[in-house]
Scaffold this active site. Structure first.
Site, PDB file in Angstrom:
ATOM      1  N   LEU A  58      43.100  38.149  42.220  1.00  0.00           N
ATOM      2  CA  LEU A  58      42.461  39.451  42.362  1.00  0.00           C
ATOM      3  C   LEU A  58      40.980  39.191  42.585  1.00  0.00           C
ATOM      4  CD1 LEU A  58      43.968  41.666  39.475  1.00  0.00           C
ATOM      5  CD2 LEU A  58      44.554  41.755  41.900  1.00  0.00           C
ATOM      6  N   ASP A  59      40.358  39.982  43.445  1.00  0.00           N
ATOM      7  CA  ASP A  59      38.916  39.847  43.632  1.00  0.00           C
ATOM      8  C   ASP A  59      38.196  40.064  42.315  1.00  0.00           C
ATOM      9  OD1 ASP A  59      39.396  39.523  46.297  1.00  0.00           O
ATOM     10  OD2 ASP A  59      38.840  41.566  46.856  1.00  0.00           O
ATOM     11  N   ARG A  60      37.028  39.495  42.202  1.00  0.00           N
ATOM     12  CA  ARG A  60      36.220  39.624  40.985  1.00  0.00           C
ATOM     13  C   ARG A  60      36.037  41.089  40.580  1.00  0.00           C
ATOM     14  NH1 ARG A  60      30.704  40.144  39.509  1.00  0.00           N
ATOM     15  NH2 ARG A  60      30.132  38.858  37.707  1.00  0.00           N
ATOM     16  N   THR A  62      37.922  43.671  41.392  1.00  0.00           N
ATOM     17  CA  THR A  62      39.167  44.423  41.265  1.00  0.00           C
ATOM     18  C   THR A  62      39.718  44.293  39.853  1.00  0.00           C
ATOM     19  OG1 THR A  62      39.685  44.005  43.591  1.00  0.00           O
ATOM     20  CG2 THR A  62      41.496  44.718  42.190  1.00  0.00           C
ATOM     21  N   ARG A 159      40.690  45.921  51.053  1.00  0.00           N
ATOM     22  CA  ARG A 159      39.313  46.371  51.291  1.00  0.00           C
ATOM     23  C   ARG A 159      39.002  46.403  52.793  1.00  0.00           C
ATOM     24  NH1 ARG A 159      36.153  42.225  47.597  1.00  0.00           N
ATOM     25  NH2 ARG A 159      34.347  43.339  48.475  1.00  0.00           N
TER      26      ARG A 159
END
Length: 227
Positions: A58-60, A62, A159
């Protein structure tokens, strides 16, 4: 496993699922090489699961559900679920503008080597909002609460795809709209990304158990949803 630092959602002999808060990296990697903070993986290992390894990312910025294997040797078994399309992930996102009821975004996404890869996201619009935010040239703004289902798993896919259809995710620093981001951060005082991994559904490869988990969005969402 203690839940003081990391919220544990599910655990069995082979894996665990935790709820990652926004603004926390999953693990230290090439992409997070300039970030020296403690990672989610560090926290889980400090809490007793010494060999825990993330199965996906997961992105930082998110938040939400993320799956860990308890031993490195089991990671490949869980990753096959993703490779074979046998795990379902659903996200909630707040997007600028009003989206139609449902649709799909089929648009290639560039990987870390600069090569474009096929990428597909399906979406369902759950609710429309209007807010009296003065963001020139308009005095009222429109937003959509959307459920996003990534069929492929490219980096930053959701995104990028949201931006591709001109409905960027609110507070996305890279692909978002700077005017709306500025309003949310400077006027509303909300700095977090409105992207949340809400649901995971998969068949546990070792036990055969069907695991279906959901996690409510973080509290900061209510500062928009309940004005």
């Amino acid at each position: 496993m203690s839940q003081e630092s990391v919220k544990l959602i599910y655990e069995d002999e082979y894996c665990l699922v935790v709820s990652k808060p926004s603004n926390l990296i999953v693990h230290h990697s090439y992409y997070a090489r300039n970030i020296e903070e403690t990672s989610l993986t560090d926290l889980i290992r400090e809490q007793g699961c010494l060999e825990a390894c993330p199965v996906h990312r997961l992105d930082r910025k998110t938040s939400g559900l993320i799956l860990f294997a308890k031993k490195a040797e089991w990671v490949a078994d869980f990753q096959k679920l993703f490779e074979n399309g046998e795990i379902e992930k659903k996200y909630l996102a707040l997007l600028r503008g009003h989206l139609e009821a449902e649709g799909s975004i089929d648009s290639p996404v560039k990987n870390d080597r600069g090569n474009y890869k096929d990428a597909l996201t399906k979406y369902t619009c759950l609710e429309h909002f209007e807010r009296a935010y003065v963001i020139p040239p308009y005095e009222k703004q429109r937003y959509s609460l959307v459920e996003l289902t990534p069929i492929t798993g490219r980096m930053h896919q959701l995104r990028i795809h949201a931006n591709k259809i001109a409905h960027p995710i609110i507070n996305d620093p890279k692909y978002g709209n700077r005017h709306h981001n500025h309003y949310f951060q400077e006027v509303l005082g909300i700095h977090e990304l409105f992207l949340h991994a809400q649901s995971l559904k998969f068949k546990q490869p070792f036990t055969g158990e069907l695991v279906w988990l959901q996690e409510p969005f973080p509290d900061f969402w209510n500062r928009f949803l309940i004005p």
